[in-house]
Design a protein around this motif. Structure first.
Motif, short mmCIF file in Angstrom:
data_model
loop_
_atom_site.label_atom_id
_atom_site.label_comp_id
_atom_site.label_asym_id
_atom_site.label_seq_id
_atom_site.Cartn_x
_atom_site.Cartn_y
_atom_site.Cartn_z
N SER A 17 65.92 71.44 69.89
CA SER A 17 66.15 70.55 71.03
C SER A 17 65.38 69.24 70.88
O SER A 17 65.87 68.18 71.24
CB SER A 17 65.74 71.24 72.33
OG SER A 17 66.54 72.36 72.55
N LYS A 18 64.17 69.33 70.34
CA LYS A 18 63.36 68.13 70.10
C LYS A 18 64.12 67.15 69.21
O LYS A 18 64.25 65.97 69.54
CB LYS A 18 62.04 68.53 69.44
CG LYS A 18 61.25 67.40 68.84
CD LYS A 18 60.04 67.96 68.07
CE LYS A 18 59.40 66.95 67.18
NZ LYS A 18 58.20 67.48 66.49
N LEU A 19 64.65 67.63 68.10
CA LEU A 19 65.37 66.74 67.17
C LEU A 19 66.67 66.23 67.78
O LEU A 19 67.03 65.07 67.60
CB LEU A 19 65.62 67.45 65.84
CG LEU A 19 64.36 67.79 65.03
CD1 LEU A 19 64.74 68.51 63.74
CD2 LEU A 19 63.55 66.55 64.72
N ALA A 20 67.36 67.08 68.53
CA ALA A 20 68.61 66.66 69.19
C ALA A 20 68.33 65.56 70.21
O ALA A 20 69.07 64.57 70.29
CB ALA A 20 69.28 67.85 69.85
N LEU A 21 67.25 65.71 70.96
CA LEU A 21 66.90 64.71 71.98
C LEU A 21 66.49 63.39 71.34
O LEU A 21 66.90 62.32 71.80
CB LEU A 21 65.79 65.25 72.87
CG LEU A 21 65.46 64.46 74.11
CD1 LEU A 21 66.68 64.30 75.00
CD2 LEU A 21 64.33 65.12 74.87
N ILE A 22 65.71 63.46 70.27
CA ILE A 22 65.31 62.24 69.56
C ILE A 22 66.55 61.51 69.05
O ILE A 22 66.68 60.29 69.21
CB ILE A 22 64.33 62.56 68.42
CG1 ILE A 22 62.97 62.99 68.99
CG2 ILE A 22 64.16 61.37 67.48
CD1 ILE A 22 62.00 63.53 67.96
N LYS A 23 67.45 62.25 68.44
CA LYS A 23 68.68 61.67 67.92
C LYS A 23 69.49 61.01 69.04
O LYS A 23 70.00 59.90 68.87
CB LYS A 23 69.51 62.76 67.23
CG LYS A 23 70.84 62.29 66.68
CD LYS A 23 71.58 63.42 65.99
CE LYS A 23 72.02 64.47 66.96
NZ LYS A 23 73.42 64.71 67.09
#
Length: 113
Positions: A17-23
Motif C-alpha cells: 500500500s505504501k508503494l501504491a500510495l506513493i505512485k
C-alpha cells in the motif's frame, strides 16, 4: 492501522500500500517526501532537498537506498520507478526496500543518497 510484525502478511500488505500510495501521489503531479514514523526532523528539509537538481529521487543511505526516507520528484521516470517497485513487491517474500532498489537498478535511474 494496527501494529504488524515485519514477517506478517499484514506488514507486507502495508508495504504494498505504501508503494501504491506513493505512485498515486506522484501521478497527480505532486513531489513527495516520505518518512517512516521513526524519522525525526530537526529542521525543515525542503530548502535543502529542493536545491538539489539532477535527481528525481533523494533517499537516506542505509547499505544502499533506504525507503524509509525518500524525497521523490513527480516525473515520468519516478512514476515508472514506483510502478515497477509496486510490481516487484507483489512477489512472495519481497520487501518494499528491496523492490525499490531492484527497480532503480532495472531502470538505471540516477538517485542521490
Amino acid at each position: 492501522m494496527s501494529f504488524a510484525n515485519q514477517a506478517s502478511s499484514l506488514f507486507k500488505k502495508k508495504m504494498q500500500s505504501k508503494l501504491a500510495l506513493i505512485k498515486t501521489v506522484l501521478s497527480y503531479g505532486f513531489n513527495l517526501l516520505y518518512m517512516d514514523s521513526d524519522v525525526i526532523l530537526l529542521k525543515d528539509p525542503f530548502p535543502y532537498l529542493q536545491s538539489i537538481t539532477g535527481y528525481d529521487l533523494i533517499a537516506q543511505k542505509d547499505e544502499t537506498v533506504c525507503s524509509g526516507f525518500m524525497y521523490i520528484r513527480s516525473t515520468t521516470q519516478s512514476i515508472a520507478l514506483m510502478t515497477r517497485a509496486y510490481e516487484i513487491v507483489q512477489q512472495p517474500g519481497m520487501r518494499d526496500q528491496i523492490a525499490v532498489i531492484t527497480a532503480l537498478k532495472e531502470l538505471s535511474m540516477p538517485y542521490l543518497l
